[in-house]
Every structure is written in C-alpha cells, then in structure tokens.
Design a protein around this motif. Structure first.
Motif, PDB file in Angstrom:
ATOM      1  N   THR A 124     -67.789-164.949  35.641  1.00 60.14           N
ATOM      2  CA  THR A 124     -67.410-165.557  36.906  1.00 60.14           C
ATOM      3  C   THR A 124     -65.909-165.797  36.881  1.00 60.14           C
ATOM      4  OG1 THR A 124     -67.685-167.824  36.111  1.00 60.14           O
ATOM      5  CG2 THR A 124     -69.653-166.742  37.046  1.00 60.14           C
ATOM      6  N   ALA A 125     -65.335-166.178  38.014  1.00 59.28           N
ATOM      7  CA  ALA A 125     -63.906-166.487  38.066  1.00 59.28           C
ATOM      8  C   ALA A 125     -63.560-167.641  37.131  1.00 59.28           C
ATOM      9  CB  ALA A 125     -63.492-166.818  39.500  1.00 59.28           C
ATOM     10  N   GLU A 126     -64.545-168.512  36.857  1.00 60.14           N
ATOM     11  CA  GLU A 126     -64.327-169.646  35.950  1.00 60.14           C
ATOM     12  C   GLU A 126     -64.481-169.252  34.482  1.00 60.14           C
ATOM     13  OE1 GLU A 126     -66.603-169.797  38.589  1.00 60.14           O
ATOM     14  OE2 GLU A 126     -65.035-170.609  39.877  1.00 60.14           O
ATOM     15  N   GLY A 127     -64.950-168.041  34.225  1.00 58.18           N
ATOM     16  CA  GLY A 127     -65.100-167.578  32.848  1.00 58.18           C
ATOM     17  C   GLY A 127     -66.495-167.716  32.277  1.00 58.18           C
ATOM     18  N   ASP A 128     -67.456-168.137  33.088  1.00 53.31           N
ATOM     19  CA  ASP A 128     -68.848-168.227  32.623  1.00 53.31           C
ATOM     20  C   ASP A 128     -69.507-166.857  32.709  1.00 53.31           C
ATOM     21  OD1 ASP A 128     -68.729-171.031  32.226  1.00 53.31           O
ATOM     22  OD2 ASP A 128     -69.053-171.350  34.377  1.00 53.31           O
ATOM     23  N   LEU A 129     -70.507-166.642  31.888  1.00 56.10           N
ATOM     24  CA  LEU A 129     -71.226-165.369  31.882  1.00 56.10           C
ATOM     25  C   LEU A 129     -72.123-165.273  33.105  1.00 56.10           C
ATOM     26  CD1 LEU A 129     -71.909-162.770  30.305  1.00 56.10           C
ATOM     27  CD2 LEU A 129     -73.749-164.051  29.207  1.00 56.10           C
ATOM     28  N   ALA A 130     -71.938-164.190  33.894  1.00 53.35           N
ATOM     29  CA  ALA A 130     -72.796-163.935  35.056  1.00 53.35           C
ATOM     30  C   ALA A 130     -73.866-162.910  34.697  1.00 53.35           C
ATOM     31  CB  ALA A 130     -71.964-163.449  36.236  1.00 53.35           C
ATOM     32  N   GLN A 131     -73.470-161.826  34.041  1.00 50.84           N
ATOM     33  CA  GLN A 131     -74.389-160.763  33.630  1.00 50.84           C
ATOM     34  C   GLN A 131     -73.833-160.095  32.382  1.00 50.84           C
ATOM     35  OE1 GLN A 131     -74.615-158.038  36.916  1.00 50.84           O
ATOM     36  NE2 GLN A 131     -76.167-159.225  37.980  1.00 50.84           N
ATOM     37  N   ALA A 132     -74.733-159.494  31.605  1.00 52.53           N
ATOM     38  CA  ALA A 132     -74.284-158.779  30.407  1.00 52.53           C
ATOM     39  C   ALA A 132     -75.271-157.673  30.056  1.00 52.53           C
ATOM     40  CB  ALA A 132     -74.153-159.736  29.228  1.00 52.53           C
ATOM     41  N   ILE A 133     -74.743-156.652  29.419  1.00 51.95           N
ATOM     42  CA  ILE A 133     -75.554-155.576  28.853  1.00 51.95           C
ATOM     43  C   ILE A 133     -75.047-155.373  27.432  1.00 51.95           C
ATOM     44  CG2 ILE A 133     -76.160-153.135  28.966  1.00 51.95           C
ATOM     45  CD1 ILE A 133     -75.825-153.335  32.005  1.00 51.95           C
ATOM     46  N   SER A 134     -75.983-155.263  26.508  1.00 52.66           N
ATOM     47  CA  SER A 134     -75.630-155.161  25.096  1.00 52.66           C
ATOM     48  C   SER A 134     -76.274-153.925  24.473  1.00 52.66           C
ATOM     49  CB  SER A 134     -76.119-156.422  24.380  1.00 52.66           C
ATOM     50  OG  SER A 134     -75.733-156.396  23.041  1.00 52.66           O
ATOM     51  N   CYS A 135     -75.520-153.240  23.620  1.00 48.19           N
ATOM     52  CA  CYS A 135     -76.040-152.109  22.846  1.00 48.19           C
ATOM     53  C   CYS A 135     -75.592-152.319  21.400  1.00 48.19           C
ATOM     54  CB  CYS A 135     -75.499-150.792  23.391  1.00 48.19           C
ATOM     55  SG  CYS A 135     -76.054-149.351  22.456  1.00 48.19           S
ATOM     56  N   THR A 136     -76.533-152.669  20.528  1.00 45.17           N
ATOM     57  CA  THR A 136     -76.208-152.928  19.119  1.00 45.17           C
ATOM     58  C   THR A 136     -77.044-152.009  18.225  1.00 45.17           C
ATOM     59  OG1 THR A 136     -77.813-154.725  19.098  1.00 45.17           O
ATOM     60  CG2 THR A 136     -75.523-155.330  19.503  1.00 45.17           C
ATOM     61  N   PRO A 137     -76.629-150.754  18.105  1.00 41.23           N
ATOM     62  CA  PRO A 137     -77.426-149.799  17.336  1.00 41.23           C
ATOM     63  C   PRO A 137     -77.507-150.077  15.839  1.00 41.23           C
ATOM     64  CG  PRO A 137     -75.379-148.796  18.067  1.00 41.23           C
ATOM     65  CD  PRO A 137     -75.462-150.140  18.717  1.00 41.23           C
ATOM     66  N   VAL A 138     -76.679-150.987  15.298  1.00 39.46           N
ATOM     67  CA  VAL A 138     -76.814-151.344  13.885  1.00 39.46           C
ATOM     68  C   VAL A 138     -78.222-151.882  13.624  1.00 39.46           C
ATOM     69  CG1 VAL A 138     -75.938-153.708  14.096  1.00 39.46           C
ATOM     70  CG2 VAL A 138     -75.713-152.497  11.924  1.00 39.46           C
ATOM     71  N   ASP A 139     -78.854-152.440  14.660  1.00 35.82           N
ATOM     72  CA  ASP A 139     -80.210-152.984  14.531  1.00 35.82           C
ATOM     73  C   ASP A 139     -81.220-151.922  14.102  1.00 35.82           C
ATOM     74  OD1 ASP A 139     -79.006-155.262  15.510  1.00 35.82           O
ATOM     75  OD2 ASP A 139     -79.918-155.126  17.491  1.00 35.82           O
ATOM     76  N   THR A 140     -80.918-150.653  14.351  1.00 33.37           N
ATOM     77  CA  THR A 140     -81.854-149.566  14.024  1.00 33.37           C
ATOM     78  C   THR A 140     -81.493-148.855  12.727  1.00 33.37           C
ATOM     79  OG1 THR A 140     -80.594-147.909  15.273  1.00 33.37           O
ATOM     80  CG2 THR A 140     -82.273-149.175  16.481  1.00 33.37           C
ATOM     81  N   HIS A 141     -80.401-149.263  12.101  1.00 34.32           N
ATOM     82  CA  HIS A 141     -79.911-148.570  10.903  1.00 34.32           C
ATOM     83  C   HIS A 141     -80.457-149.213   9.627  1.00 34.32           C
ATOM     84  CE1 HIS A 141     -77.283-146.209   8.383  1.00 34.32           C
ATOM     85  NE2 HIS A 141     -76.767-147.300   7.853  1.00 34.32           N
ATOM     86  N   THR A 142     -80.793-148.383   8.662  1.00 27.96           N
ATOM     87  CA  THR A 142     -81.212-148.865   7.352  1.00 27.96           C
ATOM     88  C   THR A 142     -80.152-148.461   6.331  1.00 27.96           C
ATOM     89  OG1 THR A 142     -83.545-148.607   7.938  1.00 27.96           O
ATOM     90  CG2 THR A 142     -83.016-148.767   5.585  1.00 27.96           C
ATOM     91  N   PHE A 143     -79.552-149.450   5.677  1.00 29.47           N
ATOM     92  CA  PHE A 143     -78.566-149.185   4.635  1.00 29.47           C
ATOM     93  C   PHE A 143     -79.297-148.811   3.354  1.00 29.47           C
ATOM     94  CE2 PHE A 143     -76.436-152.040   7.586  1.00 29.47           C
ATOM     95  CZ  PHE A 143     -75.209-151.406   7.756  1.00 29.47           C
ATOM     96  N   SER A 144     -78.762-147.863   2.615  1.00 30.15           N
ATOM     97  CA  SER A 144     -79.387-147.463   1.352  1.00 30.15           C
ATOM     98  C   SER A 144     -79.227-148.581   0.320  1.00 30.15           C
ATOM     99  CB  SER A 144     -78.732-146.184   0.822  1.00 30.15           C
ATOM    100  OG  SER A 144     -77.414-146.451   0.369  1.00 30.15           O
ATOM    101  N   ALA A 145     -80.100-148.582  -0.664  1.00 30.66           N
ATOM    102  CA  ALA A 145     -80.030-149.579  -1.743  1.00 30.66           C
ATOM    103  C   ALA A 145     -78.690-149.485  -2.473  1.00 30.66           C
ATOM    104  CB  ALA A 145     -81.190-149.406  -2.708  1.00 30.66           C
ATOM    105  N   ALA A 146     -78.202-148.268  -2.680  1.00 29.25           N
ATOM    106  CA  ALA A 146     -76.913-148.088  -3.356  1.00 29.25           C
ATOM    107  C   ALA A 146     -75.774-148.665  -2.512  1.00 29.25           C
ATOM    108  CB  ALA A 146     -76.667-146.608  -3.627  1.00 29.25           C
ATOM    109  N   ARG A 147     -75.863-148.490  -1.205  1.00 26.64           N
ATOM    110  CA  ARG A 147     -74.824-149.005  -0.315  1.00 26.64           C
ATOM    111  C   ARG A 147     -74.826-150.535  -0.315  1.00 26.64           C
ATOM    112  NH1 ARG A 147     -70.059-147.634   1.654  1.00 26.64           N
ATOM    113  NH2 ARG A 147     -69.873-147.777   3.886  1.00 26.64           N
ATOM    114  N   ILE A 148     -76.005-151.124  -0.314  1.00 23.20           N
ATOM    115  CA  ILE A 148     -76.117-152.583  -0.354  1.00 23.20           C
ATOM    116  C   ILE A 148     -75.576-153.116  -1.677  1.00 23.20           C
ATOM    117  CG2 ILE A 148     -77.752-154.509  -0.395  1.00 23.20           C
ATOM    118  CD1 ILE A 148     -79.466-152.807   1.600  1.00 23.20           C
TER     119      ILE A 148
END
Length: 163
Positions: A124-148
C-alpha cells in the motif's frame, strides 16, 4: 540431480577449535543458516487508488527468511555461511554477488532449469502488504549428505529456516 555447487572459500584454520582463533582467544561463533534466499520485488504506489495502473516505486533486494537471518547475523559481527539452492540465471548471479558482498559466505546449489526464487509484493502507499506471490524452489531441493557435511565444516551452530 544435476547441480553446479558454488561455495566461497572457508575461513579459520585447521589448528583452531570451533569458536576460537589461532591465539586460543574465543572468537565469534560461526553460524550455518540453511533455507530460502530469493529476489524480493517490492512495488509501492505513491497513493492508494482503485486504478489498476498506478505510479510508484519498485525495489529489488536479496531476501528470503534464511538470507535475511544471515544478513542480520553478519550485521551483528557473526561469521555466517548461507546454504540454499536456486537456478543458474543472471538474477541468481546478481544475488550471489550481493550476498557475498555483505560478508556472508555463500554455499548454493545452482540447479539449471529451477525457477527464479522470488517474492513479489504489492504494498500500500503506507508500506503495508496488500498482495504477494512467492516462489521458493529451495523447498523442493534435496542437498546431498556430502554437501551438508561440507556446509557443517567449522560451524558452531545451525539455523534451519522451514518457512
């Protein structure tokens, strides 16, 4: 899964125990923050209106819950490593440069074809959130045991964002 790992060089020496520097004086604890890092797109109109097309400002920032936690730990003087996953495009390279420029050590799995990790907010003009869309593909990723295991090297504590 095909990944192109990116990791800034580690800090500290192998002769130091966690949380200490080479002179055995306790140093700041090293944190690993794991989770989302994405592009924040923040649009704010100059005035609230019922019109669909309005004049205002649009800002771009690196964000995401885990990324913001890493930034705040760095501001407090803590050494911090951020572990995330995202695509392999130009926007991700810009975010990587910005994140590393703040002093956060970045460990990211770059996955070709992964959608852009982004949060688009209409304020909004005051800086409050009116609407949002989020895409966080890290949620679908599996890190390997070696990487962790590599991410945990020389780390004193872990924050996992599971938003």
């Amino acid at each position: 899964m095909n990944s192109n790992p990116v990791c800034a060089s580690g800090q500290g020496s192998s002769s130091s125990s966690p949380g200490t520097t080479s002179g055995s004086t306790p140093g700041p604890k090293r944190a690993l923050v794991a989770g989302s890092a994405h592009l924040d797109i923040l649009a704010r109109p100059l005035a609230d209106s019922t019109h669909r097309d309005r004049i205002g400002s649009v800002g771009l920032e690196a964000g995401g819950t885990a990324c913001n936690a890493a930034f705040n730990l760095r501001r407090l003087g803590q050494p911090v490593r951020l572990m995330t996953a995202w695509g392999s495009g130009a926007m991700e390279r810009l975010m990587a440069s910005h994140i590393q420029g703040t002093g956060v050590e970045l460990m990211v799995d770059e996955i070709p074809g992964m959608p852009l990790a982004a949060f688009s907010a209409l304020l909004t003009a005051e800086g409050d959130l009116a609407q949002a869309i989020s895409c966080t593909p890290v949620d679908t990723h599996t890190f390997s045991a070696a990487r962790i295991a590599r991410a945990l090297d020389e780390i004193d504590y872990v924050l996992v964002e599971a938003n």
